[in-house]
Structures are given as structure tokens and as C-alpha cells.
Design an enzyme around this catalytic site. Structure first.
Site, PDB file in Angstrom:
ATOM      1  CG  ASP A  25      -2.339   0.779   1.339  1.00 11.31           C
ATOM      2  OD1 ASP A  25      -1.981   2.077   0.804  1.00 11.31           O
ATOM      3  OD2 ASP A  25      -3.081   1.056   1.397  1.00 11.31           O
ATOM      4  CG  HIS A  26       1.468   4.500  -3.284  1.00 11.05           C
ATOM      5  ND1 HIS A  26       0.090   3.968  -3.399  1.00 11.05           N
ATOM      6  CD2 HIS A  26       1.408   5.500  -3.047  1.00 11.05           C
ATOM      7  CE1 HIS A  26      -0.480   4.770  -3.963  1.00 11.05           C
ATOM      8  NE2 HIS A  26       0.349   5.718  -3.893  1.00 11.05           N
TER       9      HIS A  26
ATOM     10  CG  ASP B  33     -10.250   3.685  -6.374  1.00  6.19           C
ATOM     11  OD1 ASP B  33      -8.882   2.822  -6.849  1.00  6.19           O
ATOM     12  OD2 ASP B  33      -9.710   4.202  -5.929  1.00  6.19           O
TER      13      ASP B  33
ATOM     14  CG  HIS C  37      -4.859   4.057  -0.461  1.00 11.44           C
ATOM     15  ND1 HIS C  37      -4.031   3.093  -0.703  1.00 11.44           N
ATOM     16  CD2 HIS C  37      -4.883   4.231  -1.611  1.00 11.44           C
ATOM     17  CE1 HIS C  37      -3.312   3.061  -1.591  1.00 11.44           C
ATOM     18  NE2 HIS C  37      -4.358   3.413  -2.508  1.00 11.44           N
TER      19      HIS C  37
END
Lengths: 479, 479
Positions: free
Chosen positions: A175-176, A233, A238
Site C-alpha cells: 500500500d504505497h 478503490d 489506503h
């Protein structure tokens, strides 16, 4: 693995967009900082046929484009691309894995990193194929990109499938957002400052807001997006990751599992939003046209859709630390600004004692921006030294420094994969509990049969989201 | 009184040094900001004969010298000095008061401010003289400078004497430290920031340090100084005022007596230093020569003296809020730097969890500088964004702003006298309780027969003062 002097990095989807924009540049940055072993080969795997020198030349151009000028050098980029090889492979064919084995034979006793920058439907087959030639051993790592499942059941099934071939400690779910400097800084701020740590609870914090707003519409991702919406999304991954880092209990150590244990506990404490509480706790929206740009329905070319392009949540965490503190989460497309920020609103001081010139006295706020910039601000009241009367004004103190190039998220995350450090990667149970919570939320809105509220493109989102605030200040404006 | 359009300001000692350096410039600053009534006269009272135009011209020169260039204007200074009159008066003569009456007749029904910038032995006679011609009425105010007594008994006697002629609400005891911007800001910071207010107690604050250090020696004040020392010159007044503002309970309102009630309560809670605890709680010093400058004994031209030019205290406040938190106070002459600062040391975070590159993690600190500059800094740890490992470094955040000219202490205090606001002036009981505490301390060192420790000029003070710290960090360096 940092101790190994040999490493292979195998990039499935090596000709793709993410690879070119993020992965090669991030590997290059690790390379110039000496974080790759001397004998490192990077294998780009794709179905396409690529002539190796032409491919290396193309990656060189991508580096020139995507690496910051202060970190790009002709010489180093040339040295780096010489490490790149290409393997033409169709992962759906049974003979693919012998081909892979041929290329990787030399690395059989070294750690190999497999990065799956491909559609999730291939994850299982690739893992199985790698294992079929016993290349899943000796410290091999499997890195996967989101989406990871589309609900609890599918995520659990995918976890089970991958674990047939790789142990959990070998699996790195990216998860950047977790690689962003500001998000890392949340841990530093929380746990190295007593003035924050001792107030990190419902008694001192009035509310928390987490916002990820984009100006962009769905663009060419319409097909994918219409089946998922903002909730799958952004919210499930996130946003819930950010929430867990902000709100988790202190880990007993800064080790991968100590931290991830606390994140899971936090997500398990997030109160489910059932059909009864739904209307007070969640607002979904869908953008209509604004400022001359098309509506969502035009963008996805459909007559109608119940897909939300905006979602806002008022969440509560049912543990002792956060009893009664609302967590406001919102994310959406085609909003008034492109911004990612976390706002910690501390409780106000005695409002009758000291006031500002206009009669108000702001509460203390800690604001963590994580996109586009990595800024952290603390808002403090101080004496207004230009006023004749005794009144206060607010100073915005900048905690973050701007010296030098910050590490890019993928640069940091790939560095951690190479070092075998899972701290910044999402564990199987984290993914599953987040999906479970979202499944319940989705069931609640489906049960009520509610459609998303329309909101104008480039606005603050649907006006209905303001009603999630009963007493407190309201949403931070999106700018 | 701000509503009055007539006011007389009567300055005893009007030809003196303080008047010229501070009082006329401060009245001028109030004048240019429109805070003096249109019909305002300033009477300089002294034994000297002064020709009024020559005196006005001299004050004009002093304004030019002591007012900041951005606030000085020829035109305004000329207008201001026209308000100045001179009265030749010997306050020890009985006919003085009829002379005064003649000059002030026109102001009998307006508020009159009497500022006693004279030796304290004249305070009583002047108050009595003013009352003898009934000029102590209609909102008259009496402003007195330190020293106010030399021990508890003398201070109490002086209070009694003044109150024969003026009510306590008419008496303004000046401590110019209370007029400093940074010291005012302590109230603003404490009571308009929940992140500070909720941590302002022994559970969150490890220790507090208050320092007033001077590079100067005793200069030409040797005679006065040798009878008083640092304890009476600085500790009993300025330092204890600072302590009470830092540590007092929140006042129920920002009114003069609500605040001063809390200050008195705080000073009453300050644990007495008796003969038993003296050696662990107090260190006195006397400077010897250093960097080519003379020793104290040379400065006062004596063979020997037990007068301290340095004093350091480890004090405890015996109330619930501060149980166990040491308050380190020190002041002295001929030290390594000229600095006034208050340092609030918050408790450290879990030192095992996050470290800086050098293995330490600093505690949070709030540093309030009140001389020479009025700066306030908050020290916060944040992620070290240039380190490969997860470590923190410390950011120094500046809370104070530097915009425009800050109000000077005497400017602010005279403005408050004119407005009839006693908040920043020391009440009779505050003075008395501070003397009582100091009398006990002095008795303790006299009982032990201890002489001051020598310390080198321009040093950190006597090395023995380090022993007041048992476990915690030690003194902030004087720079």
C-alpha cells in the site's frame, strides 16, 4: 537480504505503466544509494518480445523522465540499466516456468524478489508456477499490488491460495501510502513526543479527519471503477491503513508484527456501520458535470450507475482510548482540490478565559499533509503582540523540514522488500478485517436501497455529507 | 481612567535616570498611540531647579535616544514634550505639599498618577504629603518601584504606611518583568492551548528551569548590592513573580484579583527551605576575577563579604499539581551570558521505542526567552527524513512572531496604570509572602554559617550548583 551480495528482482508486468513510472526509478534510487547488492539483476517479465538493448535504452529514457534531476546522472543510469534483462513469458502457459527457471538458475540460492505488477487474477497462477520449479525458497519474496480481493471472501481465498506457495513472511502486500514520508512521520510524532503521546486519546482529542480528495475524474479506469467505487478503490485500503496508524495503540516494539498486531486490533475495534446507523454515519456521492467537465455517467458512458465516486464516513472506535471521538473519513474524485491530509483536532481550551480579536479562540490542530506535499503543521495560540487588549492569535508551526529529496514511497518500499522488512506491508489479517468492515457497510447501503447523492464537479462533495457533523466544526475545506 | 479626557502624571524623581531612559519614552509611546487623553500634563518633580523649555528640550533628546527609530518622529516628540512641566520640590519639607497643590489644582477632579521613582525611604512621606492636601482622591494612583522593603517586616510596615493614605486598589507596585511580551505570552500559551494546559502538571512536566543571568558585575551599585545580594535584588521579586505565573492554578477569570489570588496561593505553596534542606536546595556564589575583569570584592572595595552575586534554588511546590516536580531557579551577575529564559521540560517518551541517530531521543521542551529577546520555542521530535533507518531528530519551532515593534515593558505597564488595570502589578500580599519565604531561606544559610562559593567571572556559576540535580538533565547552558 541486505547481507546477500547477489539478488534477483523479477518484475511481472515489467513493460507496464507502473513499472516504468515508479518501479524502475525506485530501483534506480536504491541502486545509486548502494542499497542493491553488487551482483543484482532485474528481470522484466512480459508477454512482449523485447530486444534487451532497446529495452534498456527505453528504461534509461524513463529514468530521465521520472527521477528528480538532482538524483539523475547519465553515468549511473547507464550502469543501472545494464542490470536489466528481459524474459518473454506467458504466465498462463505451463511451459512458462521452465523458461523462468532457465533464467533464474544462477539465483536459485540467492534471494529472489517477485513483484507482481499484473492483474490480480494472475496472482495465484504465478505463485503456483514459481513454486512448481522450487523458486519460492531461500528467502524468496512475493510483492503484490492492490486490488487484493474485492470483498472479504475473495480476499481470504486469495490469501489462502498464495499461502499454498509462499509463507506469510514472504508476502509483501503493497500500500504505497505507507511509504509516504508524512505517514511514516505519524509514528515518529506519536511515539517520540510526550506532549502528543500523552494526549492521544478521546479525553484530549475532539475529532480526527482524514481526507483523500482528487480533482481527477475516473479517466480511462471507468470499467474497473464502476464495479468498485470509492469505497473499494480508496476506503478499504489506503484510508483504513491511515486510520489504523493514526489510532492504533502503541506497539511494544518497532517490529513488523508488533506494529501490525496493533493495526489489526484497531481495525477490529472500528464500529460496524449497520443499516440502522447508516444514514447518520455514511454519505455516498457521485459527481455530475462541473466547470465544463463531464459527469461520471458520461465518463463511464452509462445511463445510470449506483457507483459512488465520493464516500464520507463518521466512524467510531470502540475501545477505551477512543470512546466518543468521531473519526471523519472522506475520499472522492472530481473534488475542489487534490489533497491528502489528516487533521487531529484537539479539544478547545476554556473559551471564556482568553479570546482572539474576533472573539473566538481556535483549538490546537495537528495537520499532516501527505499529498501532494509532505507537510506537517501544528496550530498553536499565542499572544497577539500587535493588539492593545490581551488577546490571542494562531501561529502555524511547520514541523516538517524541506531539506533535500525525500524518499519516494516506492523507493522506500522496495528498499524494505530488499531488506526483508515487512513493517510497511499489509498483513493477511489486516486486509481481511478491513474487507469485513466494508462488506458490512456495503450491505447497509444496499439494504436501504440508497443511491449516491449528486455533487457538482470540483465542489466540496455532496452537501449531505455536512450532516455527519452534529456539534463539532465541520469538514476542513478542500482546497 | 481611559474614559477621562484629563489626566495628570506626576513623576517624583523626574530628572532621574529611570525617568529619562524608560518613563518619558514609555509615556511618549502611549502618547503617539492615542492612549493618553488630549488634556494630559506630565509633571516632573525634583529638588533641582529646571527651566521648563530647557527641560523639554532635554527630554526631546532622550526620546530621540531611547525610542526606536521606527516610532520616533520629530513632530510627535515636539508635541509630546509640550505636555511636560517641572515642579521644584523638596519632599522632606512641610511646605512641599502646598506647592504641589498649586500645580495640581486644575486636576483635583481628574485622575492623577503619582509615580515614585525615588528611594523607598521617601515612599511614606510622599504618600502622606499627597494625602495632606487631599490629592489622593478621585481615582488617584500611586506607582512604586522596587525595592519594596528589605524583608517581611519592613515590607509589611511599608504596606501599612501606604495604605493609611491610599487604598490597595490605588497602589501599583511595578515589576517590569511582568510587562515583558514573553511573560504575558506565558498566560496566553498556558490558557489558550489545550495541548499545553492539559499537560501543565507534574504528571507530564519533568522539571522547570528559570534563569536570569547577567554578564555585568555590580558596577556602581556596590553599596546597595552588598547589603542585598542576588536573593533580594532578583530572587524575591522578579524570579518569584515568574515562578508564580508559570506555576499558578488557572484563574477563574482574566481579572486583576482573580490572577493575583492564584499567584499568592502558588507562592504560599512554595516549600520553605529550612536549615536541614538548605544544602540540597540552595547554592550561593560570588564572582572572582575572570577574563581580566575584577572580582566582586574588588568591585565593592572590601576585604571580605558574604554577599552572594549568584543564587540557585531547587524548589518544590507543595500542591497537587506540582507534587514532585523540581523548579530550578538561578540568577547571578558576571555569568557567561546575559539571558533570561524559562524552560519547561516535558517528560521523555518511551526511550526504548524510537531513537535519534545518536541513540538518544530528546524530551519536548518549551523555551520562553524574555531577555534580551522575546522568543518562544517548542522543541518537537520528528522523523529524520534523511536517514536510511527509522530515527528521529529534533525541530525547534518558533512560536513568537517578529512583526513590528513589540510593546516595551514600561510602555505596557504605564498604559495599564492609565487604564486602572492592576493585573500586571504586585499586590501587597504577594510581596509579603515572597519576603516571608526568602527570610526563611536567609535564616537557613545564616544558621549554617555558609559563605558563597567562588565562581570565575563569565563562567556558568559555581560548580557546586550542579549538585542540585540528582537525576535529571542538569542546567541549561548559559550562552
Amino acid at each position: 537480504m541486505t547481507n546477500s551480495d547477489v539478488v534477483a528482482f523479477v518484475l511481472f508486468g515489467g513493460s507496464g505503466d507502473l513499472a516504468k513510472r515508479k518501479l524502475y526509478p525506485s530501483l534506480y534510487l536504491n541502486f545509486i544509494k548502494g542499497l542493491l547488492p553488487g551482483d543484482c539483476k532485474i528481470f522484466s517479465v512480459s508477454r512482449l518480445s523485447e530486444e534487451v538493448q532497446a529495452f534498456q535504452a527505453e528504461i534509461f529514457l524513463q529514468l530521465e523522465r521520472y527521477v528528480s534531476p538532482s538524483q539523475f546522472s547519465d553515468e549511473k543510469a547507464k550502469a543501472f540499466v545494464k542490470c536489466i534483462r528481459h524474459i518473454q513469458l506467458d504466465v498462463t502457459r505451463d511451459d512458462a516456468w521452465e523458461t523462468l527457471e532457465t533464467h533464474l538458475e544462477r539465483f536459485r540460492h540467492a534471494p529472489i524478489v517477485y513483484y507482481l505488477s499484473v492483474a490480480p487474477r494472475f496472482f495465484g497462477d504465478i505463485a503456483k508456477g514459481i513454486a512448481s520449479v522450487s523458486l519460492n525458497q531461500n528467502g524468496a519474496r512475493l510483492v503484490v499490488e492492490k486490488p487484493f480481493g474485492h470483498d472479504f471472501e475473495s480476499a481470504r481465498a486469495l490469501n489462502k491460495e498464495l499461502r499454498l506457495f509462499f509463507d506469510e513472511h514472504q508476502i509483501f502486500r503493497i500500500d504505497h501510502y505507507l511509504g509516504k514520508e508524512s505517514i511514516q512521520n505519524i509514528l515518529a510524532l506519536r511515539f517520540s513526543n510526550n506532549i502528543f503521546e500523552s494526549q492521544w486519546h478521546a479525553g484530549a482529542i475532539e475529532s480526527v479527519q482524514i481526507t483523500v480528495a482528487e480533482k481527477l475524474g475516473v479517466g480511462d479506469r471507468g470499467d474497473y471503477y464502476d464495479n468498485n467505487g470509492a469505497s473499494k478503490d480508496m476506503l478499504q485500503n489506503h484510508m483504513m491503513q491511515l486510520l489504523s496508524i493514526v489510532a492504533m495503540e502503541p506497539p511494544f516494539a518497532f517490529s513488523p508484527d508488533a506494529i501490525r498486531d496493533e493495526k489489526v486490533k484497531l481495525l477490529r475495534s472500528l464500529r460496524p456501520i449497520d443499516a440502522d446507523s447508516y444514514s447518520d454515519s455514511c454519505v455516498r456521492g457521485q459527481y455530475v458535470s462541473g466547470q465544463g467537465e463531464a459527469s461520471y455517467l458520461e465518463d463511464v458512458d452509462k445511463e445510470s450507475s449506483d457507483c459512488e465516486t465520493y464516500i464520507a464516513i463518521k466512524g467510531y472506535i470502540d475501545n477505551r482510548r477512543w470512546a466518543g471521538t468521531p473519526f471523519y473519513l472522506r475520499t472522492g474524485k472530481r473534488l475542489a482540490g487534490g489533497v491528502g491530509e489528516i487533521v487531529i483536532n484537539f479539544k478547545p481550551s476554556n473559551p471564556e478565559l482568553i479570546k482572539s480579536k474576533d472573539g473566538l479562540c481556535s483549538n490546537n490542530k495537528l495537520v499532516i499533509n501527505f499529498q501532494p506535499d509532505q507537510d506537517i503543521f501544528l496550530f498553536i495560540n499565542k499572544k497577539d503582540n500587535q493588539s492593545e487588549s490581551f488577546s490571542v492569535d494562531t501561529a502555524r508551526l511547520q514541523l516538517s523540514t524541506k531539506s533535500g529529496d525525500l524518499k519516494q514511497p516506492y523507493e522506500r518500499l522496495l528498499g524494505h522488500v530488499l531488506a526483508g522488512d515487512q513493517t510497511l506491508f499489509v498483513r493477511d489479517d489486516e486486509i481481511e478485517v478491513a474487507w469485513k468492515w466494508l462488506d458490512q457497510l456495503a450491505a447497509s447501503w444496499e439494504q436501504g436501497g440508497s443511491s449516491p447523492y449528486p455533487y457538482k464537479g470540483f465542489s466540496q462533495g455532496p452537501i449531505e455529507a455536512d450532516k455527519l457533523f452534529v456539534e463539532s466544526n465541520g469538514w476542513e475545506p478542500i482546497k
